[in-house]
Design a protein around this motif. Structure first.
Motif, PDB file in Angstrom:
ATOM      1  N   ARG A  28       0.845  -1.186   0.000  1.00  0.00           N
ATOM      2  CA  ARG A  28       0.000   0.000   0.000  1.00  0.00           C
ATOM      3  C   ARG A  28       0.888   1.246   0.000  1.00  0.00           C
ATOM      4  NH1 ARG A  28      -2.834  -3.824  -0.422  1.00  0.00           N
ATOM      5  NH2 ARG A  28      -4.856  -4.247   0.544  1.00  0.00           N
ATOM      6  N   ALA A  29       0.677   2.153  -0.952  1.00  0.00           N
ATOM      7  CA  ALA A  29       1.388   3.431  -0.946  1.00  0.00           C
ATOM      8  C   ALA A  29       0.959   4.237   0.277  1.00  0.00           C
ATOM      9  CB  ALA A  29       1.096   4.210  -2.223  1.00  0.00           C
ATOM     10  N   CYS A  63       0.508   7.589   2.765  1.00  0.00           N
ATOM     11  CA  CYS A  63       0.154   9.003   2.746  1.00  0.00           C
ATOM     12  C   CYS A  63       1.381   9.857   3.053  1.00  0.00           C
ATOM     13  CB  CYS A  63      -0.937   9.251   3.778  1.00  0.00           C
ATOM     14  SG  CYS A  63      -1.515  10.946   3.900  1.00  0.00           S
ATOM     15  N   THR A  70      -5.423   6.858   3.153  1.00  0.00           N
ATOM     16  CA  THR A  70      -4.780   5.622   2.713  1.00  0.00           C
ATOM     17  C   THR A  70      -4.976   5.479   1.212  1.00  0.00           C
ATOM     18  OG1 THR A  70      -6.720   4.185   2.967  1.00  0.00           O
ATOM     19  CG2 THR A  70      -5.339   4.547   4.934  1.00  0.00           C
ATOM     20  N   SER A  71      -4.202   4.590   0.608  1.00  0.00           N
ATOM     21  CA  SER A  71      -4.299   4.400  -0.837  1.00  0.00           C
ATOM     22  C   SER A  71      -5.626   3.785  -1.250  1.00  0.00           C
ATOM     23  CB  SER A  71      -3.139   3.546  -1.348  1.00  0.00           C
ATOM     24  OG  SER A  71      -3.147   2.270  -0.731  1.00  0.00           O
ATOM     25  N   TYR A  96      -7.721   3.203  -9.529  1.00  0.00           N
ATOM     26  CA  TYR A  96      -6.448   2.715  -9.018  1.00  0.00           C
ATOM     27  C   TYR A  96      -6.601   1.349  -8.354  1.00  0.00           C
ATOM     28  CZ  TYR A  96      -5.466   7.658  -9.600  1.00  0.00           C
ATOM     29  OH  TYR A  96      -5.344   8.911 -10.127  1.00  0.00           O
ATOM     30  N   PRO A 149      -5.042  -0.262  -5.309  1.00  0.00           N
ATOM     31  CA  PRO A 149      -4.217   0.137  -4.159  1.00  0.00           C
ATOM     32  C   PRO A 149      -3.101  -0.841  -3.834  1.00  0.00           C
ATOM     33  CG  PRO A 149      -6.565   0.336  -3.664  1.00  0.00           C
ATOM     34  CD  PRO A 149      -6.461  -0.419  -4.944  1.00  0.00           C
ATOM     35  N   MET A 157       0.014   7.078  -5.986  1.00  0.00           N
ATOM     36  CA  MET A 157      -0.423   7.211  -4.598  1.00  0.00           C
ATOM     37  C   MET A 157      -1.822   6.663  -4.399  1.00  0.00           C
ATOM     38  SD  MET A 157       2.107   8.398  -2.947  1.00  0.00           S
ATOM     39  CE  MET A 157       1.303   8.725  -1.397  1.00  0.00           C
ATOM     40  N   GLY A 158      -2.386   6.075  -5.452  1.00  0.00           N
ATOM     41  CA  GLY A 158      -3.741   5.536  -5.334  1.00  0.00           C
ATOM     42  C   GLY A 158      -4.739   6.639  -5.046  1.00  0.00           C
ATOM     43  N   ASN A 167      -4.927   8.153  -2.183  1.00  0.00           N
ATOM     44  CA  ASN A 167      -4.392   9.067  -1.173  1.00  0.00           C
ATOM     45  C   ASN A 167      -4.486  10.510  -1.645  1.00  0.00           C
ATOM     46  OD1 ASN A 167      -3.055   7.947   1.270  1.00  0.00           O
ATOM     47  ND2 ASN A 167      -1.910   6.715  -0.214  1.00  0.00           N
ATOM     48  N   TYR A 208       3.666  10.204  -8.604  1.00  0.00           N
ATOM     49  CA  TYR A 208       2.902  10.411  -7.375  1.00  0.00           C
ATOM     50  C   TYR A 208       2.145  11.739  -7.364  1.00  0.00           C
ATOM     51  CZ  TYR A 208       5.289   6.546  -4.914  1.00  0.00           C
ATOM     52  OH  TYR A 208       5.756   5.331  -4.506  1.00  0.00           O
TER      53      TYR A 208
END
Length: 423
Positions: A197-198, A200, A216-217, A247, A249, A255-256, A258, A313
């Motif tokens: 998970r990318a 924040c 969160t992503s 996206y 995640p 960054m999904g 986020n 990102y």
């Protein structure tokens, strides 16, 4: 019209890409960290005086942390802005030396011969009156601090560690640190397609009650207050908005869902934020738990072409300036041949997928007025790249850290974009 920016050489020839670690203090000076990817030298804390144009390297991050003789992977970065409280600046450190595994920057599993593992990031302070640094706390489990925010009134610091994504709470008055565990699966230590998970990169504080918020992503929003035993998810709101895009995640390279950067806006008692990939500005009211899309504030050429920014990102150079105006350093496509420049479609980390121009965009919140002030170039016609920081001086100049060529070598160092930009 194009803007001509001036770049400076601070004296550190290993200077690499910096994220967030650039701020203006109450003394009017610009404080920043020049990152290092070196196994033998840490990042450098610097200060620039706009009145005299004097630059000083104040200290090496590894030295401040008392690890100069440890022979361990050094403190190569700060990933946090400088936060001021009671005459001191507070910031944190992060690892800068990585191991590239499957196209991803990872915490080194096998340090070079003779070197110990990364000891973990630190929370630090700098006294503006006497110039002394203080080492306040170390991040547990050998992780760096990739995200940090401070509540200056209550003297609390919050952070997210890298790569596992643990939520950290540090009470300055009580000199106590709590690790509340991972915010999202295994964070950026996870396996792509499964528990990756990318994380924040920006949190904000509601000054009324001291609550901190992060995303969160997956697009969820969480909050924490010192009276709570753990962070909690907001159940009535999320960031999974159609306008932000689609996206997965579990996969790296974005960054999904986020948010990319958030800033508190006192007149309305809300936060304004940017979703990095799409460039949409949104208004988040934490008390009403509502999100309102305001406008896409990426560059004019990006808005016309429909392109996302080329940095995978999105950009972190977003801040609230004078006259209730947001400042945003973002990207714009370059037209070399009458066609949009082609980008790399897949990338597994935060990096540029293609070359683009840097633009300065302002957005006045009361009037909802968007202005693209145009592309930014150096005097020799080259472009500032890898821009992920911003600081606004008292006279209206805009500062950032960007790449340029110095004595035949590409480094990243301080850049001034001469203002003012208010009409």
């Amino acid at each position: 019209m194009a803007i001509t920016a001036q770049h400076y050489y601070s004296g550190f020839d290993l200077a690499h890409d910096t994220y967030n670690a650039l701020s203006t203090a109450s003394d009017g000076k610009i404080y920043y960290v020049l990152s290092s990817e070196s196994i033998s030298r840490g990042g450098q804390v610097c200060v620039y005086d706009p009145e005299t144009e004097e630059i000083k390297i104040l200290a090496d991050l590894t030295d401040i942390c008392g690890e100069a003789d440890l022979k361990a992977i050094p403190q190569g970065k700060s990933h946090a802005s400088f936060y001021e409280s009671k005459g001191k600046l507070y910031f944190s450190t992060h690892v800068g030396y990585y191991e590239l595994i499957d196209g991803m920057d990872r915490l080194p599993r096998n340090p070079p011969n003779g070197y110990k593992a990364y000891p973990g990031g630190h929370i630090l302070s700098y006294n503006l009156s006497n110039g002394k640094f203080e080492d306040l706390a170390i991040i547990p489990d050998g992780e760096g601090m990739v995200t940090m925010v401070m509540d200056p009134e209550r003297e609390c610091i919050y952070g997210i560690t890298w790569p596992s994504g643990n939520f950290i709470y540090y009470d300055i008055r009580g000199n106590s640190l709590r690790n509340l565990g991972p915010v999202s699966e295994k964070g950026e230590a996870g396996t792509p397609g499964r528990d990756f998970r990318a994380l924040c990169r920006s949190m904000f504080i509601d000054p009324k009650d001291g609550s901190v918020y992060f995303s969160t992503s997956e697009g969820d929003i969480y909050t924490f207050h010192p009276d709570m035993t753990s962070f909690e998810k907001l159940e009535n709101i999320h960031l999974r908005l159609d306008y932000f895009g689609q996206y997965d995640p579990t996969m790296p390279g974005s960054m999904g869902y986020n948010w990319r950067q958030m800033k508190w806006y006192p007149p309305e008692k809300v936060a304004y934020g940017i979703h990095g990939n799409s460039g949409y500005l949104f208004r988040f009211d934490p008390r009403k738990q509502s999100i309102e899309l305001v406008e896409r504030i990426t560059s004019g050429p990006s808005r016309k072409s429909g392109m996302y920014d080329q940095f995978s990102y999105g950009y972190l150079g977003f801040d609230l300036g004078p006259n209730n105006t947001l400042y945003y350093l973002t990207g714009g496509p370059i037209d070399f041949t009458g066609q949009r420049n082609q980008e790399v479609k897949q990338i597994a980390k935060g990096a540029a997928k293609g070359l683009e121009n840097l633009h300065l965009v302002t957005f006045n919140l009361p009037d909802r007025k968007y202005t693209d002030h145009g592309p930014i170039f150096y005097k020799d016609g080259s472009r500032p790249t890898y821009v992920n920081s911003i600081a606004l001086s008292k006279n209206g100049d805009v500062y950032t850290l960007a790449r340029f060529k110095n004595k035949g070598k590409i480094i990243q160092d301080l850049v001034k974009i001469p203002g003012p930009f208010l009409e």
